[in-house]
Every structure is written in C-alpha cells, then in structure tokens.
Design a protein around this motif. Structure first.
Motif, PDB file in Angstrom:
ATOM      1  N   LYS A 114      -3.385  -3.413  15.598  1.00 41.93           N
ATOM      2  CA  LYS A 114      -2.081  -3.612  16.398  1.00 41.93           C
ATOM      3  C   LYS A 114      -0.964  -1.953  16.346  1.00 41.93           C
ATOM      4  CE  LYS A 114      -1.484  -8.052  14.858  1.00 41.93           C
ATOM      5  NZ  LYS A 114      -0.683  -9.220  14.487  1.00 41.93           N
ATOM      6  N   THR A 115      -1.123  -0.740  15.368  1.00 43.03           N
ATOM      7  CA  THR A 115      -1.278   0.276  16.070  1.00 43.03           C
ATOM      8  C   THR A 115      -1.731   0.560  17.045  1.00 43.03           C
ATOM      9  OG1 THR A 115       0.260   0.278  14.101  1.00 43.03           O
ATOM     10  CG2 THR A 115      -0.568   2.128  14.550  1.00 43.03           C
ATOM     11  N   TRP A 116      -2.801   1.009  16.368  1.00 49.49           N
ATOM     12  CA  TRP A 116      -3.896   1.315  18.025  1.00 49.49           C
ATOM     13  C   TRP A 116      -3.495   0.998  19.500  1.00 49.49           C
ATOM     14  CZ3 TRP A 116      -7.480   5.071  19.065  1.00 49.49           C
ATOM     15  CH2 TRP A 116      -7.597   4.546  20.490  1.00 49.49           C
ATOM     16  N   GLU A 117      -2.508  -0.296  19.135  1.00 48.44           N
ATOM     17  CA  GLU A 117      -2.855  -1.386  20.648  1.00 48.44           C
ATOM     18  C   GLU A 117      -1.053  -0.812  21.130  1.00 48.44           C
ATOM     19  OE1 GLU A 117      -3.496  -5.318  20.236  1.00 48.44           O
ATOM     20  OE2 GLU A 117      -5.837  -4.814  20.325  1.00 48.44           O
ATOM     21  N   SER A 118      -0.350  -0.746  19.749  1.00 42.89           N
ATOM     22  CA  SER A 118       0.875   0.088  19.784  1.00 42.89           C
ATOM     23  C   SER A 118       1.133   1.330  20.821  1.00 42.89           C
ATOM     24  CB  SER A 118       1.751  -0.066  19.162  1.00 42.89           C
ATOM     25  OG  SER A 118       1.628   1.233  18.202  1.00 42.89           O
ATOM     26  N   LEU A 119       0.078   2.353  20.679  1.00 47.21           N
ATOM     27  CA  LEU A 119      -0.138   3.392  21.315  1.00 47.21           C
ATOM     28  C   LEU A 119      -0.221   3.704  22.785  1.00 47.21           C
ATOM     29  CD1 LEU A 119      -2.583   4.925  18.820  1.00 47.21           C
ATOM     30  CD2 LEU A 119       0.121   5.166  18.938  1.00 47.21           C
ATOM     31  N   ALA A 160     -13.583   0.273  11.681  1.00 45.74           N
ATOM     32  CA  ALA A 160     -14.201  -0.398  10.717  1.00 45.74           C
ATOM     33  C   ALA A 160     -13.534  -1.729  10.512  1.00 45.74           C
ATOM     34  CB  ALA A 160     -12.855   0.921   9.400  1.00 45.74           C
ATOM     35  N   SER A 161     -14.059  -2.105   9.211  1.00 42.72           N
ATOM     36  CA  SER A 161     -14.003  -3.481   8.504  1.00 42.72           C
ATOM     37  C   SER A 161     -13.103  -3.704   7.736  1.00 42.72           C
ATOM     38  CB  SER A 161     -15.858  -4.317   8.938  1.00 42.72           C
ATOM     39  OG  SER A 161     -15.955  -3.549   7.475  1.00 42.72           O
ATOM     40  N   SER A 162     -12.372  -2.758   7.363  1.00 46.28           N
ATOM     41  CA  SER A 162     -11.915  -2.910   6.200  1.00 46.28           C
ATOM     42  C   SER A 162     -11.423  -1.397   5.852  1.00 46.28           C
ATOM     43  CB  SER A 162     -12.035  -3.423   4.897  1.00 46.28           C
ATOM     44  OG  SER A 162     -13.089  -2.065   4.444  1.00 46.28           O
ATOM     45  N   ASP A 204      10.064  -6.716  12.746  1.00 45.84           N
ATOM     46  CA  ASP A 204       9.763  -7.777  12.806  1.00 45.84           C
ATOM     47  C   ASP A 204       8.581  -7.486  11.144  1.00 45.84           C
ATOM     48  OD1 ASP A 204       7.731  -6.467  14.450  1.00 45.84           O
ATOM     49  OD2 ASP A 204       8.340  -8.231  15.430  1.00 45.84           O
ATOM     50  N   THR A 205       8.599  -5.886  11.180  1.00 43.35           N
ATOM     51  CA  THR A 205       8.005  -4.672  10.408  1.00 43.35           C
ATOM     52  C   THR A 205       8.413  -4.320   9.717  1.00 43.35           C
ATOM     53  OG1 THR A 205       5.988  -5.275  12.703  1.00 43.35           O
ATOM     54  CG2 THR A 205       5.719  -3.758  10.402  1.00 43.35           C
ATOM     55  N   HIS A 206       8.050  -4.341   8.312  1.00 43.21           N
ATOM     56  CA  HIS A 206       8.504  -3.321   7.147  1.00 43.21           C
ATOM     57  C   HIS A 206       8.211  -2.483   6.666  1.00 43.21           C
ATOM     58  CE1 HIS A 206      11.073  -6.900   8.143  1.00 43.21           C
ATOM     59  NE2 HIS A 206      12.959  -5.606   7.795  1.00 43.21           N
TER      60      HIS A 206
HETATM   61  N1  LIG Z   1       7.495   2.883  11.953  1.00 42.22           N
HETATM   62  C1  LIG Z   1       6.303   3.726  11.725  1.00 42.22           C
HETATM   63  O1  LIG Z   1       5.806   4.415  10.777  1.00 42.22           O
HETATM   64  C2  LIG Z   1       5.517   3.053  12.698  1.00 42.22           C
HETATM   65  C3  LIG Z   1       3.775   3.609  12.192  1.00 42.22           C
HETATM   66  C4  LIG Z   1       3.015   2.622  12.811  1.00 42.22           C
HETATM   67  C5  LIG Z   1       3.024   1.324  12.742  1.00 42.22           C
HETATM   68  N2  LIG Z   1       4.302   1.215  13.353  1.00 42.22           N
HETATM   69  C6  LIG Z   1       4.458  -0.591  13.568  1.00 42.22           C
HETATM   70  O2  LIG Z   1       4.093  -1.248  13.238  1.00 42.22           O
HETATM   71  C7  LIG Z   1       4.178  -2.577  13.553  1.00 42.22           C
HETATM   72  C8  LIG Z   1       2.149  -3.070  13.469  1.00 42.22           C
HETATM   73  O3  LIG Z   1       2.267  -3.825  12.030  1.00 42.22           O
HETATM   74  P1  LIG Z   1       1.554  -4.412  12.015  1.00 42.22           P
HETATM   75  O4  LIG Z   1       1.422  -5.131  10.580  1.00 42.22           O
HETATM   76  O5  LIG Z   1       2.018  -5.758  12.537  1.00 42.22           O
HETATM   77  O6  LIG Z   1      -0.345  -3.832  11.794  1.00 42.22           O
HETATM   78  P2  LIG Z   1      -1.233  -3.051  11.650  1.00 42.22           P
HETATM   79  O7  LIG Z   1      -1.246  -3.090  10.873  1.00 42.22           O
HETATM   80  O8  LIG Z   1      -1.541  -2.095  12.949  1.00 42.22           O
HETATM   81  O9  LIG Z   1      -3.167  -3.926  12.347  1.00 42.22           O
HETATM   82  C9  LIG Z   1      -3.147  -5.180  12.185  1.00 42.22           C
HETATM   83  C10 LIG Z   1      -4.105  -5.378  12.375  1.00 42.22           C
HETATM   84  O10 LIG Z   1      -5.056  -4.516  12.196  1.00 42.22           O
HETATM   85  C11 LIG Z   1      -6.293  -5.229  11.107  1.00 42.22           C
HETATM   86  N3  LIG Z   1      -6.330  -5.222   9.398  1.00 42.22           N
HETATM   87  C12 LIG Z   1      -5.396  -5.051   8.583  1.00 42.22           C
HETATM   88  N4  LIG Z   1      -5.733  -4.996   7.422  1.00 42.22           N
HETATM   89  C13 LIG Z   1      -7.381  -5.121   7.877  1.00 42.22           C
HETATM   90  C14 LIG Z   1      -8.509  -5.401   6.329  1.00 42.22           C
HETATM   91  N5  LIG Z   1      -8.059  -5.016   5.273  1.00 42.22           N
HETATM   92  N6  LIG Z   1      -9.321  -4.842   7.236  1.00 42.22           N
HETATM   93  C15 LIG Z   1     -10.063  -5.851   8.620  1.00 42.22           C
HETATM   94  N7  LIG Z   1      -8.931  -5.149   9.669  1.00 42.22           N
HETATM   95  C16 LIG Z   1      -7.802  -4.927   8.854  1.00 42.22           C
HETATM   96  C17 LIG Z   1      -6.077  -6.497  12.017  1.00 42.22           C
HETATM   97  O11 LIG Z   1      -6.910  -6.294  12.776  1.00 42.22           O
HETATM   98  P3  LIG Z   1      -7.708  -7.603  13.298  1.00 42.22           P
HETATM   99  O12 LIG Z   1      -6.664  -9.145  13.822  1.00 42.22           O
HETATM  100  O13 LIG Z   1      -8.359  -7.183  14.738  1.00 42.22           O
HETATM  101  O14 LIG Z   1      -8.329  -7.688  12.498  1.00 42.22           O
HETATM  102  C18 LIG Z   1      -4.674  -7.112  11.663  1.00 42.22           C
HETATM  103  O15 LIG Z   1      -4.144  -8.004  12.330  1.00 42.22           O
HETATM  104  C19 LIG Z   1       4.050  -2.207  15.319  1.00 42.22           C
HETATM  105  O16 LIG Z   1       5.759  -2.110  15.687  1.00 42.22           O
HETATM  106  C20 LIG Z   1       4.103  -0.923  15.150  1.00 42.22           C
HETATM  107  O17 LIG Z   1       5.142   0.309  16.756  1.00 42.22           O
HETATM  108  C21 LIG Z   1       5.612   2.004  13.040  1.00 42.22           C
END
Ligand SMILES: NC(=O)c1ccc[n+]([C@@H]2O[C@H](COP(=O)([O-])OP(=O)(O)OC[C@H]3O[C@@H](n4cnc5c(N)ncnc54)[C@H](OP(=O)(O)O)[C@@H]3O)[C@@H](O)[C@H]2O)c1
Length: 179
Positions: free
Chosen positions: A48-53, A86-88, A139-141
């Motif tokens: 999801k972070t990748w998609e946010s870029l 990566a898968s994990s 919504d993310t912490h």
């Molecule tokens: N303020 C900051 O410094 C900062 C930094 C980074 C991101 N962000 C924000 O954080 C938000 C995104 O965070 P998020 O928690 O929603 O998502 P995320 O951690 O970016 O991505 C979650 C996704 O990563 C994959 N994943 C996570 N753990 C996994 C594991 N153990 N094994 C395999 N795949 C795993 C899954 O993808 P699949 O669903 O494809 O399986 C999961 O749906 C956005 O709002 C972004 O802008 C903020």
C-alpha cells in the motif's frame, strides 16, 4: 557483516502517519531528510505504501525498492515496474541484506502494518522519526516504541524544533533499541 535495520517515518500528533492511503501533509524538509537518510540503501515497504508513491517517483531512485505483498500476481507486476517483490517481511529483510552492497543500513519505510510487524518481531535496531507539531486526523498510526526497549538518542531533543517553510513545526528524533 549484515547492515543495521532501521525504520523511518514521520508522525503527527497522536501518532498519525497516514490517511486514506496517503500522508496528510506536505513538508519538503522531511522529504529531503528522508531522501538523505535512505539514499544508497535498500528500502522495504508494504504494497500500500508502494501504491501511495506517485508513479513517476517509483521505484524511488538510488535505492533498491523491496515491496511486500502476499499476492502472486502483484509480485509479477512489481517486478515489471522495477521493484523487488517479497512474500514476507523476513524475506524482504533477507533480500535487502543481499543487496545492501556495504550500506550501513537498510530501511523499513512503512506503512503502518509493516512498522507494527517489525517492532513486534524486534527486527529493527533503529528508528528515525520526524515528529510534527500538527493535529490531523488519520487512519494509520506509527508503532509504539516501548520506553523499556527503545531509547531516544538524539542530542538535546527538547530544543531542536524547526519551522518548515510550509508552516509546520518539526523535529528529527533517533531512537535505538536497547534490548
Ligand atoms: N508518515 C510516514 O512516514 C509514512 C510512511 C509510509 C507509509 N505511510 C502511510 O501509511 C499508509 C499505508 O500503510 P498501511 O498499513 O495501510 O499499508 P502498508 O503497510 O504500506 O501495506 C500493507 C500491505 O503490505 C503487504 N504486507 C504487509 N505485511 C505483510 C507480510 N507480513 N507479508 C506479506 N505481505 C505483507 C500486504 O499487501 P497485499 O495486500 O498486496 O498482500 C498488505 O496489504 C498510507 O496512508 C501511507 O501514506 C506513512
């Protein structure tokens, strides 16, 4: 010798790091800090972070971008887009170490799910946190860094506040895991 594993994030009041798939602020000084800290090191992020870029900024240049997803089709798409799937998280860390090429650190760069897992599993030794003096809903912490395990090591942290050109107050903090 393996590279140290760091986490890097920016948080507003209440630990908010994201809202609706993006970051609810624009602080150029923090973007510059992120670039300076991570350039030359592999970075690990959740899908999801990748998609946010923005597409034009990914993969982030000068860094191997390792992206975690459980979905096989997405892994193929990531590869075509120039990322390393990566898968994990553990596999991501292994790949990052293989590709670190002598870098002092590899960086876990989010998002919330990935930081939480990294902290819970004790995978990271370091956290580089940008703290914003900003109230914003999200919504993310950020993960909670337990003070029995994490120590603030930034010199003079109480004094070191800056004012962004965007108007937001911010400071950089470095935490190190003690056990
Ligand atoms: N303020 C900051 O410094 C900062 C930094 C980074 C991101 N962000 C924000 O954080 C938000 C995104 O965070 P998020 O928690 O929603 O998502 P995320 O951690 O970016 O991505 C979650 C996704 O990563 C994959 N994943 C996570 N753990 C996994 C594991 N153990 N094994 C395999 N795949 C795993 C899954 O993808 P699949 O669903 O494809 O399986 C999961 O749906 C956005 O709002 C972004 O802008 C903020």
């Amino acid at each position: 010798m393996p590279s140290e594993i760091g986490m890097i994030w920016a948080e507003a009041a209440g630990g908010v790091i994201g809202a609706s798939g993006t970051m609810p602020w624009h602080v150029p000084e923090d973007q510059a800090h992120f670039k300076a800290v991570t350039s030359g090191s592999p970075v690990i992020m959740g899908r999801k972070t990748w998609e946010s870029l923005p597409e034009r900024f990914r993969p982030l240049p000068g860094r191997t971008n390792i992206v975690i997803t459980r979905d096989a089709a997405t892994q193929g798409e990531l590869e075509s887009s120039g990322a390393v799937p990566a898968s994990s998280l553990e596999v991501a860390v292994e790949l990052a170490q293989e590709r670190a090429e002598g870098a002092d650190r590899v960086w876990i760069m989010g998002g919330g799910a990935v930081y939480a897992e990294a902290v819970q599993k004790g995978l990271a030794q370091l956290a580089e946190v940008t703290r914003f003096d900003l109230e914003v809903s999200g919504d993310t912490h950020a993960p909670v860094l337990d003070s029995e395990r994490w120590e603030l090591v930034t010199a003079d942290p109480q004094q070191d506040w800056h004012r962004s050109e965007s108007g937001v107050g911010y400071r950089f903090e470095t935490y190190r895991r003690t056990r």
